[in-house]
Design an enzyme around this catalytic site. Structure first.
Site, PDB file in Angstrom:
ATOM      1  N   GLY A   1       4.841  -8.655   4.047  1.00 57.76           N
ATOM      2  CA  GLY A   1       3.439  -8.719   4.404  1.00 57.76           C
ATOM      3  C   GLY A   1       2.532  -8.796   3.192  1.00 57.76           C
ATOM      4  O   GLY A   1       1.448  -9.372   3.248  1.00 57.76           O
TER       5      GLY A   1
ATOM      6  N   SER B   1       0.809  -1.215   0.000  1.00 57.39           N
ATOM      7  CA  SER B   1       0.000   0.000   0.000  1.00 57.39           C
ATOM      8  C   SER B   1       0.845   1.270   0.000  1.00 57.39           C
ATOM      9  O   SER B   1       0.483   2.264  -0.649  1.00 57.39           O
ATOM     10  CB  SER B   1      -0.942  -0.005   1.208  1.00 57.39           C
ATOM     11  OG  SER B   1      -0.222  -0.123   2.420  1.00 57.39           O
TER      12      SER B   1
ATOM     13  N   GLU C   1      11.103  -8.662  -4.150  1.00 58.89           N
ATOM     14  CA  GLU C   1      11.552  -7.413  -3.545  1.00 58.89           C
ATOM     15  C   GLU C   1      13.036  -7.499  -3.197  1.00 58.89           C
ATOM     16  O   GLU C   1      13.806  -6.563  -3.455  1.00 58.89           O
ATOM     17  CB  GLU C   1      10.734  -7.117  -2.285  1.00 58.89           C
ATOM     18  CG  GLU C   1       9.307  -6.690  -2.563  1.00 58.89           C
ATOM     19  CD  GLU C   1       8.476  -6.557  -1.302  1.00 58.89           C
ATOM     20  OE1 GLU C   1       7.442  -5.879  -1.363  1.00 58.89           O
ATOM     21  OE2 GLU C   1       8.847  -7.143  -0.261  1.00 58.89           O
TER      22      GLU C   1
ATOM     23  N   ASP D   1       7.390  -3.516   6.810  1.00 56.01           N
ATOM     24  CA  ASP D   1       6.475  -3.868   7.895  1.00 56.01           C
ATOM     25  C   ASP D   1       7.060  -3.468   9.242  1.00 56.01           C
ATOM     26  O   ASP D   1       6.326  -3.097  10.155  1.00 56.01           O
ATOM     27  CB  ASP D   1       6.173  -5.365   7.857  1.00 56.01           C
ATOM     28  CG  ASP D   1       5.494  -5.766   6.554  1.00 56.01           C
ATOM     29  OD1 ASP D   1       4.455  -5.163   6.226  1.00 56.01           O
ATOM     30  OD2 ASP D   1       6.014  -6.653   5.855  1.00 56.01           O
TER      31      ASP D   1
END
EC number: 5.3.1.6
Length: 231
Positions: free
Chosen positions: A100, A34, A107, A88
């Site tokens: 998460g 997000s 990544e 996170d």
């Protein structure tokens, strides 16, 4: 400010950092989640400055393309000056728990290539010791139970990540994820190396060997910039 407002704040701050520090025509490494989405949305306003992006997940690829940002395969790129992603948890040394959103392996691959890792997060992600957030471990499915036993022997509580319908969550790479609760990770580098050496582990969501170079941290007083010493 709400958590969403803080995420948008650091997303814009990361876009400003890229504009100021990354030359036109470069390719930008982009994370997943997000907060990374807020960066993508901000980057879209200046997309004409850059050739495009390297994505760390299918979801990120879709969001980049929705903004008309060209997505390159990492194998097409000779160098990557910057990688921007959320976390996170992040500790005082720039080590992080990530994954998460389920994209920890890709990544980590993209981050390993980048010259600079810019972490973007709200202030709640800064912690003195990593481990309150469950540590993701991406595993080959047949090794799930064996890895769970190893985790339990270290004092952790392994929980298989599942979808809303109760089926095992499957990563973009076709693997499963164990989320480990109950850890206090005093030595992130050592723990990362130890878990990564277990047969069946694809990668652990500890980013300590390749931690953040700087963090743009969203707080009630604005964006705090934290620079971490080189390893």
């Amino acid at each position: 400010m709400t958590q969403d407002e803080l995420k948008r704040l650091v997303g814009q701050a990361a876009a400003d950092y890229v504009i100021q520090n990354v030359p036109e025509g470069a390719v930008i490494g982009v994370g997943t989640g997000s907060t990374a989405n807020c960066f993508i949305d901000a980057l879209a306003a200046v997309k004409s400055r850059y050739r495009g992006a390297v994505s760390s997940s299918v979801a990120t690829t879709e969001r980049l393309k929705s903004h008309g940002i060209k997505v390159f395969d990492l194998n097409e790129i000779d160098a990557l000056q910057v990688y921007v992603d959320g976390a996170d948890e992040i500790d005082a040394g720039g080590a992080m728990i990530k994954g998460g959103g389920g994209a920890l392996t890709r990544e980590k691959i993209v981050a390993s290539v980048a010259d600079t890792f810019v972490c973007i997060a709200d202030g709640s992600k800064r912690v003195p010791v990593l481990g309150a957030f469950p540590l993701p471990i991406e595993v080959v499915p047949m090794a799930r139970t064996a890895i769970g036993r190893r985790v339990t022997a270290l004092g952790g509580v392994p929980v298989l990540r599942v979808t809303k319908d109760g089926a095992p969550y499957i990563t973009d790479n076709g693997n499963e994820i164990i989320d480990v609760k109950g850890l206090q990770i005093a030595d992130p580098r050592g723990f990362e190396a130890r878990v990564n050496a277990w047969p069946g582990v694809v990668t652990v969501g500890l980013f300590a060997e390749r931690g953040a170079n700087l963090c743009l941290l969203g707080t009630e007083n604005g964006v705090e910039t934290i620079v971490y010493p080189a390893a």
